[in-house]
Design a protein around this motif. Sequence first.
Motif, PDB file in Angstrom:
ATOM      1  N   ILE A 319       0.836  -1.206   0.000  1.00 36.23           N
ATOM      2  CA  ILE A 319       0.000   0.000   0.000  1.00 36.23           C
ATOM      3  C   ILE A 319       0.868   1.253   0.000  1.00 36.23           C
ATOM      4  O   ILE A 319       0.634   2.195  -0.767  1.00 36.23           O
ATOM      5  CB  ILE A 319      -0.949  -0.021   1.212  1.00 36.23           C
ATOM      6  CG1 ILE A 319      -1.949  -1.180   1.082  1.00 36.23           C
ATOM      7  CG2 ILE A 319      -1.691   1.309   1.335  1.00 36.23           C
ATOM      8  CD1 ILE A 319      -2.797  -1.417   2.322  1.00 36.23           C
ATOM      9  N   LEU A 320       1.875   1.275   0.865  1.00 36.75           N
ATOM     10  CA  LEU A 320       2.762   2.452   0.942  1.00 36.75           C
ATOM     11  C   LEU A 320       3.566   2.631  -0.346  1.00 36.75           C
ATOM     12  O   LEU A 320       3.732   3.761  -0.832  1.00 36.75           O
ATOM     13  CB  LEU A 320       3.707   2.304   2.139  1.00 36.75           C
ATOM     14  CG  LEU A 320       3.053   2.468   3.512  1.00 36.75           C
ATOM     15  CD1 LEU A 320       3.953   1.906   4.608  1.00 36.75           C
ATOM     16  CD2 LEU A 320       2.743   3.937   3.792  1.00 36.75           C
ATOM     17  N   ALA A 321       4.048   1.541  -0.910  1.00 39.46           N
ATOM     18  CA  ALA A 321       4.826   1.633  -2.150  1.00 39.46           C
ATOM     19  C   ALA A 321       3.967   2.159  -3.291  1.00 39.46           C
ATOM     20  O   ALA A 321       4.450   2.901  -4.152  1.00 39.46           O
ATOM     21  CB  ALA A 321       5.404   0.262  -2.509  1.00 39.46           C
ATOM     22  N   ASN A 322       2.679   1.790  -3.295  1.00 41.05           N
ATOM     23  CA  ASN A 322       1.770   2.311  -4.319  1.00 41.05           C
ATOM     24  C   ASN A 322       1.654   3.832  -4.223  1.00 41.05           C
ATOM     25  O   ASN A 322       1.629   4.533  -5.240  1.00 41.05           O
ATOM     26  CB  ASN A 322       0.386   1.677  -4.149  1.00 41.05           C
ATOM     27  CG  ASN A 322       0.112   0.631  -5.210  1.00 41.05           C
ATOM     28  OD1 ASN A 322       1.015  -0.098  -5.600  1.00 41.05           O
ATOM     29  ND2 ASN A 322      -1.108   0.559  -5.684  1.00 41.05           N
ATOM     30  N   ALA A 323       1.558   4.336  -2.986  1.00 38.04           N
ATOM     31  CA  ALA A 323       1.461   5.784  -2.795  1.00 38.04           C
ATOM     32  C   ALA A 323       2.736   6.474  -3.285  1.00 38.04           C
ATOM     33  O   ALA A 323       2.679   7.522  -3.940  1.00 38.04           O
ATOM     34  CB  ALA A 323       1.210   6.097  -1.321  1.00 38.04           C
ATOM     35  N   ILE A 324       3.890   5.891  -2.980  1.00 37.51           N
ATOM     36  CA  ILE A 324       5.164   6.482  -3.414  1.00 37.51           C
ATOM     37  C   ILE A 324       5.269   6.452  -4.931  1.00 37.51           C
ATOM     38  O   ILE A 324       5.717   7.424  -5.558  1.00 37.51           O
ATOM     39  CB  ILE A 324       6.344   5.748  -2.759  1.00 37.51           C
ATOM     40  CG1 ILE A 324       6.292   5.911  -1.224  1.00 37.51           C
ATOM     41  CG2 ILE A 324       7.676   6.273  -3.289  1.00 37.51           C
ATOM     42  CD1 ILE A 324       7.285   5.056  -0.475  1.00 37.51           C
ATOM     43  N   ASP A 325       4.846   5.347  -5.543  1.00 33.73           N
ATOM     44  CA  ASP A 325       4.854   5.263  -7.015  1.00 33.73           C
ATOM     45  C   ASP A 325       4.004   6.378  -7.614  1.00 33.73           C
ATOM     46  O   ASP A 325       4.381   6.999  -8.617  1.00 33.73           O
ATOM     47  CB  ASP A 325       4.311   3.908  -7.478  1.00 33.73           C
ATOM     48  CG  ASP A 325       5.256   2.760  -7.173  1.00 33.73           C
ATOM     49  OD1 ASP A 325       6.451   3.025  -6.933  1.00 33.73           O
ATOM     50  OD2 ASP A 325       4.797   1.600  -7.164  1.00 33.73           O
ATOM     51  N   VAL A 330       3.462  11.818 -10.269  1.00 33.88           N
ATOM     52  CA  VAL A 330       3.036  13.220 -10.198  1.00 33.88           C
ATOM     53  C   VAL A 330       4.227  14.148 -10.365  1.00 33.88           C
ATOM     54  O   VAL A 330       4.150  15.175 -11.056  1.00 33.88           O
ATOM     55  CB  VAL A 330       2.315  13.486  -8.858  1.00 33.88           C
ATOM     56  CG1 VAL A 330       2.088  14.984  -8.645  1.00 33.88           C
ATOM     57  CG2 VAL A 330       0.972  12.749  -8.811  1.00 33.88           C
ATOM     58  N   ALA A 331       5.353  13.782  -9.732  1.00 31.70           N
ATOM     59  CA  ALA A 331       6.542  14.639  -9.776  1.00 31.70           C
ATOM     60  C   ALA A 331       7.072  14.809 -11.197  1.00 31.70           C
ATOM     61  O   ALA A 331       7.658  15.841 -11.528  1.00 31.70           O
ATOM     62  CB  ALA A 331       7.632  14.056  -8.874  1.00 31.70           C
ATOM     63  N   THR A 364      -5.188   3.524   8.996  1.00 35.20           N
ATOM     64  CA  THR A 364      -5.468   4.254   7.760  1.00 35.20           C
ATOM     65  C   THR A 364      -4.161   4.803   7.198  1.00 35.20           C
ATOM     66  O   THR A 364      -3.324   5.320   7.933  1.00 35.20           O
ATOM     67  CB  THR A 364      -6.449   5.410   7.983  1.00 35.20           C
ATOM     68  OG1 THR A 364      -5.928   6.309   8.957  1.00 35.20           O
ATOM     69  CG2 THR A 364      -7.793   4.889   8.439  1.00 35.20           C
ATOM     70  N   ILE A 365      -4.005   4.649   5.908  1.00 35.68           N
ATOM     71  CA  ILE A 365      -2.835   5.172   5.192  1.00 35.68           C
ATOM     72  C   ILE A 365      -3.365   6.160   4.157  1.00 35.68           C
ATOM     73  O   ILE A 365      -4.023   5.755   3.193  1.00 35.68           O
ATOM     74  CB  ILE A 365      -2.040   4.042   4.529  1.00 35.68           C
ATOM     75  CG1 ILE A 365      -1.524   3.065   5.615  1.00 35.68           C
ATOM     76  CG2 ILE A 365      -0.877   4.589   3.718  1.00 35.68           C
ATOM     77  CD1 ILE A 365      -0.840   1.828   5.061  1.00 35.68           C
ATOM     78  N   THR A 366      -3.101   7.452   4.402  1.00 39.25           N
ATOM     79  CA  THR A 366      -3.693   8.514   3.581  1.00 39.25           C
ATOM     80  C   THR A 366      -2.602   9.298   2.864  1.00 39.25           C
ATOM     81  O   THR A 366      -1.621   9.716   3.488  1.00 39.25           O
ATOM     82  CB  THR A 366      -4.513   9.474   4.466  1.00 39.25           C
ATOM     83  OG1 THR A 366      -5.539   8.732   5.143  1.00 39.25           O
ATOM     84  CG2 THR A 366      -5.162  10.569   3.624  1.00 39.25           C
ATOM     85  N   ASP A 367      -2.781   9.493   1.575  1.00 35.40           N
ATOM     86  CA  ASP A 367      -1.865  10.355   0.829  1.00 35.40           C
ATOM     87  C   ASP A 367      -2.626  11.559   0.291  1.00 35.40           C
ATOM     88  O   ASP A 367      -3.853  11.539   0.203  1.00 35.40           O
ATOM     89  CB  ASP A 367      -1.198   9.585  -0.324  1.00 35.40           C
ATOM     90  CG  ASP A 367      -2.191   9.162  -1.412  1.00 35.40           C
ATOM     91  OD1 ASP A 367      -2.777  10.048  -2.062  1.00 35.40           O
ATOM     92  OD2 ASP A 367      -2.372   7.952  -1.621  1.00 35.40           O
ATOM     93  N   ASN A 368      -1.910  12.606  -0.023  1.00 35.59           N
ATOM     94  CA  ASN A 368      -2.540  13.813  -0.576  1.00 35.59           C
ATOM     95  C   ASN A 368      -2.246  13.933  -2.064  1.00 35.59           C
ATOM     96  O   ASN A 368      -2.002  15.015  -2.592  1.00 35.59           O
ATOM     97  CB  ASN A 368      -2.065  15.068   0.168  1.00 35.59           C
ATOM     98  CG  ASN A 368      -0.571  15.316  -0.001  1.00 35.59           C
ATOM     99  OD1 ASN A 368       0.165  14.413  -0.391  1.00 35.59           O
ATOM    100  ND2 ASN A 368      -0.122  16.531   0.284  1.00 35.59           N
ATOM    101  N   GLY A 369      -2.273  12.783  -2.753  1.00 42.52           N
ATOM    102  CA  GLY A 369      -1.924  12.730  -4.166  1.00 42.52           C
ATOM    103  C   GLY A 369      -3.082  13.035  -5.093  1.00 42.52           C
ATOM    104  O   GLY A 369      -4.049  13.715  -4.721  1.00 42.52           O
ATOM    105  N   LYS A 370      -3.003  12.488  -6.285  1.00 42.32           N
ATOM    106  CA  LYS A 370      -3.934  12.855  -7.358  1.00 42.32           C
ATOM    107  C   LYS A 370      -5.281  12.145  -7.267  1.00 42.32           C
ATOM    108  O   LYS A 370      -6.205  12.456  -8.021  1.00 42.32           O
ATOM    109  CB  LYS A 370      -3.300  12.555  -8.715  1.00 42.32           C
ATOM    110  CG  LYS A 370      -3.010  11.076  -8.951  1.00 42.32           C
ATOM    111  CD  LYS A 370      -2.379  10.862 -10.319  1.00 42.32           C
ATOM    112  CE  LYS A 370      -2.123   9.387 -10.576  1.00 42.32           C
ATOM    113  NZ  LYS A 370      -1.535   9.161 -11.918  1.00 42.32           N
TER     114      LYS A 370
END
Length: 433
Positions: A319-325, A330-331, A364-370
């Motif tokens: 899950i965390l690796a997906n957020a980093i990917d 985005v970058a 909960t694992i929350t990212d502020n991505g797209k």
Amino acid sequence: MQITDAEILVVDDTPANLKVVTETLASAGYRVAIATSGERALKQLQNRVPALILLDIQMPGINGFETCKKIKENPELYRIPIIFLTARSDTDSTLKGFELGAVDYISKPFKEPELLARVKIHLQLQQMTQTLEQQVSERTQALSSALTELQRYQLQLIQHEKMSALGNLVAGIGHEINNPLGFVDGNILVLKEYFDDFLTYLRLYEQTYPPSNEVLSSKRRELDIDYLLTDIDTIFESMTKGCDLIRDVSKSIRIFSRTDTAAKLTSNLHEGLDSTLHILKYRLKAKDSRPAIQVIRDYSELPDIKCFPGQLNQAFMNILANAIDMFEEVAENTDYATLETNPQSIIVRTRLVQHQETESVEITITDNGKGISEDVCSQIFERNFTTKSVGKGTGLGLAIAHQVIVEKHGGSLNVQSELDQGTTFQIYLPTMD
């Protein structure tokens, strides 16, 4: 259903024909319903569905051809076999009837044995067709269940092989790291003791024999001996901290890749989360394309739970690796200054909650991505589903995470997301095994 228990609908506008056909069928044990027009037949079919229809062609209003056409257009009725009763024997009429979906013709005036034989054979064919369709449906369902079970087993096998290989790798790395680390760490302590003894002797010597030679005094100032003696303590402290950091990394790897046994182990989930984040630390650091990804831990006090810790850590990792990917993607399309102003971040939050009337740990694992579209959310845990380009994703990561959390631990894994609003993965794990 026995063939002779079948209900047959006879549609004919001539009372004499209805009487003869009805008596013939009834004498053979069939239940008979009648309709004197195409319109009446269609109305009757709204309430009851016969096993077979005997349909006259020449009728006032809607003739037999039109009636047959309307029946075949109805998805609830089109399977009913229709036999035309007709005095017409021309080829065009016969072909038209078959094109509309009729299964047979019986010419008027008919012979009773022929009528009963044709009715019986088409009822048998209909029953055989229904039996075959049911068998096909059951076989298809069985094959579908077998395929699902096979895919579930494949995921388990992939997960097991990955963790087994990782466990072996980590065991080897741990051995290779810990041996020289112990040697270095132990010698630092011995060297520090030796240096302290040497420093004690040096200071005593200078007190007893203060340096009067100008060459020695000049060299002492040049080397800044007082600073070196002070800084060496700092160097020893840094070396000790470096060894501690290496030891922490080794411990994190060992915790993360813990080989699971057949039975669940009592485990601290925060240790697992921290070890996973430690492993991913190198991917969170700043790069030329983006600033560092911020990680915010919001932990509540949690009880230890019985689980397969290695498998759970792998689920956290996926899950965390997906957020980093996602942040990396985005970058590639966002300038550095924008990312500095609006830092990319991941919040890992834990709580003790009531979920489905059961005390559970909520992670909960929350990212502020797209964010993720609703369509993607509905498929995100499916095996082989991925939105990544070829070579960058297998479609197994989240499927494995779902299997580990739901099937192995009796928990649940959900995703909530909106485009441009970030994504939250909710994990619920029951505290009681």
